[in-house]
Scaffold this motif. Sequence first.
Motif, PDB file in Angstrom:
ATOM      1  N   VAL A  11       0.870  -1.168   0.000  1.00  0.00           N
ATOM      2  CA  VAL A  11       0.000   0.000   0.000  1.00  0.00           C
ATOM      3  C   VAL A  11       0.911   1.222   0.000  1.00  0.00           C
ATOM      4  O   VAL A  11       1.694   1.419   0.917  1.00  0.00           O
ATOM      5  N   VAL A  12       0.831   2.017  -1.051  1.00  0.00           N
ATOM      6  CA  VAL A  12       1.713   3.169  -1.208  1.00  0.00           C
ATOM      7  C   VAL A  12       0.892   4.442  -1.064  1.00  0.00           C
ATOM      8  O   VAL A  12      -0.107   4.639  -1.761  1.00  0.00           O
ATOM      9  N   ARG A  13       1.321   5.316  -0.151  1.00  0.00           N
ATOM     10  CA  ARG A  13       0.610   6.558   0.114  1.00  0.00           C
ATOM     11  C   ARG A  13       1.492   7.747  -0.271  1.00  0.00           C
ATOM     12  O   ARG A  13       2.573   7.931   0.280  1.00  0.00           O
ATOM     13  N   CYS A  14       0.980   8.532  -1.220  1.00  0.00           N
ATOM     14  CA  CYS A  14       1.666   9.749  -1.670  1.00  0.00           C
ATOM     15  C   CYS A  14       0.740  10.945  -1.476  1.00  0.00           C
ATOM     16  O   CYS A  14       0.725  11.873  -2.281  1.00  0.00           O
ATOM     17  N   SER A  15      -0.042  10.916  -0.422  1.00  0.00           N
ATOM     18  CA  SER A  15      -1.074  11.924  -0.200  1.00  0.00           C
ATOM     19  C   SER A  15      -0.463  13.221   0.327  1.00  0.00           C
ATOM     20  O   SER A  15       0.436  13.204   1.172  1.00  0.00           O
ATOM     21  N   GLY A  16      -0.988  14.343  -0.188  1.00  0.00           N
ATOM     22  CA  GLY A  16      -0.626  15.646   0.359  1.00  0.00           C
ATOM     23  C   GLY A  16       0.815  16.045   0.185  1.00  0.00           C
ATOM     24  O   GLY A  16       1.339  16.833   0.990  1.00  0.00           O
ATOM     25  N   LEU A  17       1.485  15.568  -0.838  1.00  0.00           N
ATOM     26  CA  LEU A  17       2.901  15.895  -1.059  1.00  0.00           C
ATOM     27  C   LEU A  17       3.086  17.000  -2.101  1.00  0.00           C
ATOM     28  O   LEU A  17       4.218  17.299  -2.468  1.00  0.00           O
ATOM     29  N   ARG A  18       1.983  17.562  -2.600  1.00  0.00           N
ATOM     30  CA  ARG A  18       2.019  18.623  -3.604  1.00  0.00           C
ATOM     31  C   ARG A  18       2.752  18.167  -4.874  1.00  0.00           C
ATOM     32  O   ARG A  18       3.484  18.928  -5.502  1.00  0.00           O
ATOM     33  N   LEU A  19       2.539  16.920  -5.221  1.00  0.00           N
ATOM     34  CA  LEU A  19       3.169  16.377  -6.422  1.00  0.00           C
ATOM     35  C   LEU A  19       2.519  16.970  -7.664  1.00  0.00           C
ATOM     36  O   LEU A  19       1.301  17.137  -7.726  1.00  0.00           O
TER      37      LEU A  19
ATOM     38  N   PHE B 104      -2.332   5.749  -3.288  1.00  0.00           N
ATOM     39  CA  PHE B 104      -3.049   6.963  -2.898  1.00  0.00           C
ATOM     40  C   PHE B 104      -2.263   8.183  -3.367  1.00  0.00           C
ATOM     41  O   PHE B 104      -1.173   8.467  -2.857  1.00  0.00           O
ATOM     42  N   LEU B 105      -2.823   8.880  -4.336  1.00  0.00           N
ATOM     43  CA  LEU B 105      -2.214  10.103  -4.866  1.00  0.00           C
ATOM     44  C   LEU B 105      -3.129  11.304  -4.640  1.00  0.00           C
ATOM     45  O   LEU B 105      -3.038  12.305  -5.354  1.00  0.00           O
ATOM     46  N   ASN B 106      -3.989  11.205  -3.653  1.00  0.00           N
ATOM     47  CA  ASN B 106      -4.947  12.264  -3.382  1.00  0.00           C
ATOM     48  C   ASN B 106      -4.267  13.478  -2.728  1.00  0.00           C
ATOM     49  O   ASN B 106      -3.167  13.384  -2.199  1.00  0.00           O
ATOM     50  N   LYS B 107      -4.945  14.617  -2.827  1.00  0.00           N
ATOM     51  CA  LYS B 107      -4.493  15.871  -2.218  1.00  0.00           C
ATOM     52  C   LYS B 107      -3.138  16.306  -2.754  1.00  0.00           C
ATOM     53  O   LYS B 107      -2.238  16.684  -1.995  1.00  0.00           O
ATOM     54  N   ASN B 108      -2.989  16.230  -4.077  1.00  0.00           N
ATOM     55  CA  ASN B 108      -1.770  16.714  -4.713  1.00  0.00           C
ATOM     56  C   ASN B 108      -2.123  17.776  -5.754  1.00  0.00           C
ATOM     57  O   ASN B 108      -3.220  18.345  -5.719  1.00  0.00           O
ATOM     58  N   LEU B 109      -1.203  18.049  -6.674  1.00  0.00           N
ATOM     59  CA  LEU B 109      -1.387  19.104  -7.662  1.00  0.00           C
ATOM     60  C   LEU B 109      -1.340  18.561  -9.086  1.00  0.00           C
ATOM     61  O   LEU B 109      -0.933  19.262 -10.009  1.00  0.00           O
ATOM     62  N   LEU B 110      -1.758  17.325  -9.255  1.00  0.00           N
ATOM     63  CA  LEU B 110      -1.748  16.716 -10.585  1.00  0.00           C
ATOM     64  C   LEU B 110      -2.762  17.413 -11.487  1.00  0.00           C
ATOM     65  O   LEU B 110      -3.921  17.584 -11.104  1.00  0.00           O
ATOM     66  N   ARG B 111      -2.330  17.778 -12.696  1.00  0.00           N
ATOM     67  CA  ARG B 111      -3.211  18.449 -13.648  1.00  0.00           C
ATOM     68  C   ARG B 111      -3.631  17.537 -14.795  1.00  0.00           C
ATOM     69  O   ARG B 111      -4.683  17.741 -15.390  1.00  0.00           O
TER      70      ARG B 111
END
Length: 253
Positions: A47-55, A70-77
């Motif tokens: 389980v990989v969490r990348c949440s809230g890192l402004r990626l 989990f890539l939620n709460k980032n800046l992906l466009r």
Amino acid sequence: MLLLLFLLILPSSVPSSFYGMALQRHGNRVSCINTCQQTKAAGGGLVVRCSGLRLIKVPVGLSNHTIRLFLNKNLLRSLPASAFSDLFLLEELDLSQNQLSSLEAGCFSQVASSLRYLDLSSNQLTTLDPVVFTGLQVQANLTNNPWHCDCSMQMAVPRLDLDRSSVEKVLCQTSDLPNLGAVGLPLVLLVEDWDLCESVRRTTDVVTLVTMFLWFLMLMFYLIYYIRHNEVFARRHLDYLKFLESRDPFRPR
């Protein structure tokens, strides 16, 4: 000595569940590599969490044992076609609360056989492209996006292999039929009870008729101008011939 002691103690103080915070700069872009927290899933896999890192893009080098990402709460466009390459075991993907406005064709193609849940809620998506979701059999959350309900959306929805209950919660924020109360309605209801393509066909017909009328009008003006111009030219030619005849010394009087 204090600096050496600090360097020796620092690695042991970092949790083993982190890959690290290595950043590499490519020109003006910063790509995040190994920035995500990973834990072992109960049934195996990671389980990989990348949440809230402004990626600003999907991290590279993710383990192919990842089953939940989990890539939620980032800046992906946007999502490129190779965004999730090698993640053949991925079952759950959370992309909520980003700034996604476009999904390139093929961005989910490499996880299509394994993906079961997809969260695209709270982004900036306005339209659905069936090509993007080709091969997916998922339960998807598409809520809280500024969907624009138009003819292309009406044609796209029946071709999507998405869970129907999720599509029923997709609300039209804007529409090609704003004056008829379409704004705020679920997309599925609008697609089933309304003909969003009718306004397009009507508009196309009107444009065609107006274009033909203008073309015909221009042709008539041209013909009138041509006739009048030739009349004037012919009259001048006759007047000139009469003038020559009047000056002919050999003409009998």
